[in-house]
Design an enzyme around this catalytic site. Structure first.
Site, mmCIF file in Angstrom:
data_model
loop_
_atom_site.group_PDB
_atom_site.id
_atom_site.type_symbol
_atom_site.label_atom_id
_atom_site.label_comp_id
_atom_site.label_asym_id
_atom_site.label_seq_id
_atom_site.Cartn_x
_atom_site.Cartn_y
_atom_site.Cartn_z
ATOM 1 N N LYS A 181 0.856 -1.194 0.000
ATOM 2 C CA LYS A 181 0.000 0.000 0.000
ATOM 3 C C LYS A 181 0.894 1.247 0.000
ATOM 4 O O LYS A 181 1.827 1.347 0.796
ATOM 5 C CB LYS A 181 -0.893 0.007 1.243
ATOM 6 C CG LYS A 181 -1.975 -1.032 1.175
ATOM 7 C CD LYS A 181 -2.907 -0.949 2.357
ATOM 8 C CE LYS A 181 -4.043 -1.950 2.180
ATOM 9 N NZ LYS A 181 -3.604 -3.319 1.825
ATOM 10 N N ASP A 231 -1.542 -2.184 -3.996
ATOM 11 C CA ASP A 231 -2.942 -2.268 -3.579
ATOM 12 C C ASP A 231 -3.615 -0.924 -3.804
ATOM 13 O O ASP A 231 -2.958 0.116 -3.848
ATOM 14 C CB ASP A 231 -3.026 -2.582 -2.071
ATOM 15 C CG ASP A 231 -2.763 -4.047 -1.752
ATOM 16 O OD1 ASP A 231 -2.851 -4.895 -2.655
ATOM 17 O OD2 ASP A 231 -2.484 -4.330 -0.568
ATOM 18 N N MET A 232 -4.946 -0.931 -3.904
ATOM 19 C CA MET A 232 -5.662 0.340 -4.033
ATOM 20 C C MET A 232 -6.378 0.648 -2.722
ATOM 21 O O MET A 232 -7.033 -0.221 -2.149
ATOM 22 C CB MET A 232 -6.669 0.281 -5.185
ATOM 23 C CG MET A 232 -7.260 1.630 -5.514
ATOM 24 S SD MET A 232 -6.003 2.909 -5.861
ATOM 25 C CE MET A 232 -5.570 2.542 -7.568
ATOM 26 N N ARG A 282 -5.086 -6.029 -11.003
ATOM 27 C CA ARG A 282 -5.927 -6.908 -10.176
ATOM 28 C C ARG A 282 -7.271 -6.187 -10.059
ATOM 29 O O ARG A 282 -7.311 -5.050 -9.606
ATOM 30 C CB ARG A 282 -5.342 -7.104 -8.778
ATOM 31 C CG ARG A 282 -6.331 -7.800 -7.821
ATOM 32 C CD ARG A 282 -6.013 -7.591 -6.344
ATOM 33 N NE ARG A 282 -4.745 -8.164 -5.981
ATOM 34 C CZ ARG A 282 -3.975 -7.667 -5.007
ATOM 35 N NH1 ARG A 282 -4.364 -6.613 -4.318
ATOM 36 N NH2 ARG A 282 -2.822 -8.231 -4.731
ATOM 37 N N GLY A 315 -13.769 -3.643 -4.239
ATOM 38 C CA GLY A 315 -13.481 -2.413 -3.484
ATOM 39 C C GLY A 315 -13.934 -2.567 -2.047
ATOM 40 O O GLY A 315 -15.095 -2.895 -1.796
ATOM 41 N N ALA A 316 -13.011 -2.324 -1.110
ATOM 42 C CA ALA A 316 -13.285 -2.605 0.298
ATOM 43 C C ALA A 316 -13.599 -1.357 1.117
ATOM 44 O O ALA A 316 -13.807 -1.449 2.315
ATOM 45 C CB ALA A 316 -12.073 -3.320 0.907
ATOM 46 N N HIS A 331 -14.345 -13.619 -4.122
ATOM 47 C CA HIS A 331 -14.806 -14.915 -3.618
ATOM 48 C C HIS A 331 -16.233 -15.156 -4.064
ATOM 49 O O HIS A 331 -16.890 -16.081 -3.609
ATOM 50 C CB HIS A 331 -14.764 -14.947 -2.087
ATOM 51 C CG HIS A 331 -13.530 -14.327 -1.522
ATOM 52 N ND1 HIS A 331 -13.426 -12.992 -1.253
ATOM 53 C CD2 HIS A 331 -12.332 -14.877 -1.226
ATOM 54 C CE1 HIS A 331 -12.215 -12.718 -0.793
ATOM 55 N NE2 HIS A 331 -11.527 -13.849 -0.773
ATOM 56 N N ARG A 354 -11.882 -4.316 7.846
ATOM 57 C CA ARG A 354 -12.485 -4.295 6.497
ATOM 58 C C ARG A 354 -13.035 -5.668 6.146
ATOM 59 O O ARG A 354 -14.062 -5.787 5.481
ATOM 60 C CB ARG A 354 -11.457 -3.830 5.456
ATOM 61 C CG ARG A 354 -11.143 -2.339 5.526
ATOM 62 C CD ARG A 354 -10.460 -1.855 4.251
ATOM 63 N NE ARG A 354 -9.134 -2.437 4.076
ATOM 64 C CZ ARG A 354 -8.024 -1.971 4.644
ATOM 65 N NH1 ARG A 354 -8.066 -0.908 5.436
ATOM 66 N NH2 ARG A 354 -6.855 -2.541 4.424
ATOM 67 N N ARG A 355 -12.353 -6.710 6.629
ATOM 68 C CA ARG A 355 -12.871 -8.065 6.365
ATOM 69 C C ARG A 355 -14.191 -8.287 7.099
ATOM 70 O O ARG A 355 -15.099 -8.922 6.586
ATOM 71 C CB ARG A 355 -11.851 -9.141 6.798
ATOM 72 C CG ARG A 355 -10.495 -9.043 6.152
ATOM 73 C CD ARG A 355 -10.484 -9.357 4.668
ATOM 74 N NE ARG A 355 -10.922 -8.349 3.757
ATOM 75 C CZ ARG A 355 -10.198 -7.294 3.293
ATOM 76 N NH1 ARG A 355 -8.957 -7.126 3.680
ATOM 77 N NH2 ARG A 355 -10.704 -6.447 2.434
HETATM 78 P P1 FDA Z 1 -18.672 -10.241 -1.912
HETATM 79 O O1 FDA Z 1 -18.336 -9.242 -0.871
HETATM 80 O O2 FDA Z 1 -19.951 -10.077 -2.662
HETATM 81 O O3 FDA Z 1 -18.600 -11.676 -1.253
HETATM 82 C C1 FDA Z 1 -18.945 -12.839 -1.966
HETATM 83 C C2 FDA Z 1 -18.851 -14.025 -1.017
HETATM 84 O O4 FDA Z 1 -17.489 -14.210 -0.597
HETATM 85 C C3 FDA Z 1 -19.598 -13.850 0.309
HETATM 86 O O5 FDA Z 1 -20.941 -14.234 0.181
HETATM 87 C C4 FDA Z 1 -18.800 -14.739 1.241
HETATM 88 O O6 FDA Z 1 -19.139 -16.095 1.030
HETATM 89 C C5 FDA Z 1 -17.393 -14.559 0.763
HETATM 90 N N1 FDA Z 1 -16.724 -13.457 1.482
HETATM 91 C C6 FDA Z 1 -16.376 -12.247 0.985
HETATM 92 N N2 FDA Z 1 -15.747 -11.514 1.908
HETATM 93 C C7 FDA Z 1 -15.712 -12.251 3.044
HETATM 94 C C8 FDA Z 1 -15.200 -12.043 4.341
HETATM 95 N N3 FDA Z 1 -14.586 -10.922 4.663
HETATM 96 N N4 FDA Z 1 -15.342 -13.036 5.247
HETATM 97 C C9 FDA Z 1 -15.929 -14.196 4.926
HETATM 98 N N5 FDA Z 1 -16.446 -14.452 3.705
HETATM 99 C C10 FDA Z 1 -16.339 -13.502 2.768
HETATM 100 N N6 FDA Z 1 -10.009 -4.147 -1.959
HETATM 101 C C11 FDA Z 1 -9.525 -2.890 -2.173
HETATM 102 O O7 FDA Z 1 -10.264 -1.925 -2.009
HETATM 103 N N7 FDA Z 1 -8.217 -2.722 -2.533
HETATM 104 C C12 FDA Z 1 -7.371 -3.762 -2.746
HETATM 105 O O8 FDA Z 1 -6.207 -3.550 -3.084
HETATM 106 C C13 FDA Z 1 -7.885 -5.069 -2.552
HETATM 107 N N8 FDA Z 1 -7.093 -6.172 -2.741
HETATM 108 C C14 FDA Z 1 -7.658 -7.428 -2.705
HETATM 109 C C15 FDA Z 1 -6.900 -8.548 -3.031
HETATM 110 C C16 FDA Z 1 -7.485 -9.793 -3.103
HETATM 111 C C17 FDA Z 1 -6.647 -10.975 -3.495
HETATM 112 C C18 FDA Z 1 -8.876 -9.937 -2.805
HETATM 113 C C19 FDA Z 1 -9.554 -11.265 -2.911
HETATM 114 C C20 FDA Z 1 -9.605 -8.841 -2.430
HETATM 115 C C21 FDA Z 1 -9.026 -7.591 -2.363
HETATM 116 N N9 FDA Z 1 -9.751 -6.486 -1.967
HETATM 117 C C22 FDA Z 1 -9.217 -5.231 -2.146
HETATM 118 C C23 FDA Z 1 -11.051 -6.666 -1.281
HETATM 119 C C24 FDA Z 1 -12.240 -6.586 -2.257
HETATM 120 O O9 FDA Z 1 -12.366 -5.275 -2.715
HETATM 121 C C25 FDA Z 1 -13.540 -7.012 -1.567
HETATM 122 O O10 FDA Z 1 -13.818 -6.142 -0.506
HETATM 123 C C26 FDA Z 1 -13.538 -8.443 -1.041
HETATM 124 O O11 FDA Z 1 -12.881 -9.303 -1.899
HETATM 125 C C27 FDA Z 1 -14.980 -8.961 -0.887
HETATM 126 O O12 FDA Z 1 -15.624 -8.949 -2.118
HETATM 127 P P2 FDA Z 1 -15.960 -10.271 -2.982
HETATM 128 O O13 FDA Z 1 -15.553 -9.999 -4.376
HETATM 129 O O14 FDA Z 1 -15.354 -11.452 -2.362
HETATM 130 O O15 FDA Z 1 -17.544 -10.316 -3.021
#
Ligand code: FDA
Length: 308
Positions: free
Chosen positions: A98, A132-133, A185, A189-190, A228, A289-290
């Site tokens: 970051k 990372d963003m 990547r 978005g978190a 995921h 954030r998780r």
């Molecule tokens: P969504 O949130 O819709 O989740 C889909 C399903 O995945 C859920 O129903 C659940 O089953 C599972 N799941 C998702 N999150 C979970 C959690 N925390 N605990 C348990 N189960 C969960 N963001 C960002 O802003 N900047 C960045 O640089 C990155 N980098 C990054 C790297 C990698 C490798 C990943 C996988 C993710 C990121 N992110 C990120 C985070 C991303 O923006 C996002 O917030 C999360 O991946 C959750 O979104 P999903 O796409 O998983 O979908």
């Protein structure tokens, strides 16, 4: 649930709670839900195990928004040690960094220099730095640094960035990144963003993720699709099949501790998978954030925290 998400993201920036959590033993125990451990050695062990399962890794030394130059230099130093360890142990791993951890909120020049030295190290060891963003206040500055570093011929293969489907600007950012051949990547978005810059409904973020993933898959560059969400994954698989894009041309990425079953299933189906493995003592903002992504996780936390 959107309210709980906002509260949790708000708490992720609370310094008092952060200090309390990161210095308590119960807090550290909780962090293991998403964090490989407090030390580099812990993360390397996890990386070795994942590599044995044909899963590549990206290592994240936790930390962000540092407030002194010294902290930024220390953070970069840890990443140099990570790159050395990856080379020594021949791990299939790269690093995720970051820019606020490299001091971007103190001095853009400092962050660019430190990220540049990591990219040089990565280049020298045939490795790769993923930037990372962070939240939208840092998007432009992050992309500017990535564009400048990538324009250096020695760093072309050594640096890439993250784009968030949640932001309105991402399509145009991707067009520019692709024009320069920069690896992306894509994630949802978190961060909590205002409607002026981001889609605020999940359905719109998902639609944009699918649209942007198509743009990435159509390009000849090796990208990461980080999610995921089985619906996103199925959409990527279908697009790749329909457009005869070989699975070797992209990778799925997921976070340590989330959907291990899906990680393994994708590997068994012949897809490239990389897992993001965070480690270190500055785990609190990442951890929060998780929780915010899946507020049901709060129940797990509450049960475990009060058991101590
Ligand atoms: P969504 O949130 O819709 O989740 C889909 C399903 O995945 C859920 O129903 C659940 O089953 C599972 N799941 C998702 N999150 C979970 C959690 N925390 N605990 C348990 N189960 C969960 N963001 C960002 O802003 N900047 C960045 O640089 C990155 N980098 C990054 C790297 C990698 C490798 C990943 C996988 C993710 C990121 N992110 C990120 C985070 C991303 O923006 C996002 O917030 C999360 O991946 C959750 O979104 P999903 O796409 O998983 O979908």
């Amino acid at each position: 649930m959107p309210i709980l998400r906002s509260v949790l993201i708000g708490l992720s920036r609370n310094r008092t709670l952060r200090h309390f959590m990161e210095s308590s033993r119960a807090g550290s125990r909780l962090s293991s839900r998403f964090v490989a451990g407090m030390e580099l050695e812990d993360a390397l062990r996890v990386a070795e195990t994942l590599n044995q399962q044909d899963i590549a890794v990206t290592l994240d030394s936790l930390g962000e928004s540092v407030t002194s130059e010294e902290e930024a230099h220390q953070a970069a130093e840890i990443y140099h040690r990570v790159l050395n360890a990856i080379a020594e142990r021949k791990l299939k791993a790269n690093i995720s960094v970051k820019l606020s951890q490299m001091g971007m909120e103190i001095s853009r020049e400092l962050a660019e220099n430190l990220a540049g030295s990591l990219a040089e190290h990565a280049h020298a060891t045939d490795n790769f730095v993923r930037i990372d963003m962070e939240d939208s206040s840092l998007t432009q500055a992050t992309l500017d640094i990535v564009h400048r570093l990538h324009a250096r011929p020695d760093l072309r293969e050594a640096i890439g960035v993250v784009i968030q489907a949640a932001l309105h600007r991402s399509k145009s950012d991707i067009e520019q990144l692709l024009a320069e051949g920069i690896r992306v990547r894509l994630c949802k978005g978190a961060y909590l963003e205002p409607a002026t810059v981001a889609f605020t409904h999940k359905a719109d973020v998902d639609k944009n993720f699918i649209r942007l993933s198509g743009m990435l898959l159509d390009s000849p560059i090796y990208h990461g699709l980080a999610t995921h969400d089985e619906k996103m994954i199925a959409a990527v698989q279908t697009y790749a099949l329909q457009h005869r894009i070989d699975p070797s041309r992209f990778e799925f990425q997921m976070l340590h501790g989330i959907r291990r079953d899906l990680q393994r299933r994708l590997v068994s189906e012949g897809y490239n998978v990389r897992v993001y493995v965070p480690f270190g003592r500055a785990w609190y903002p990442y951890f929060m954030r998780r929780l915010a992504e899946r507020p049901a996780n709060v129940l797990f936390i509450a049960r475990n925290f009060f058991r101590s």
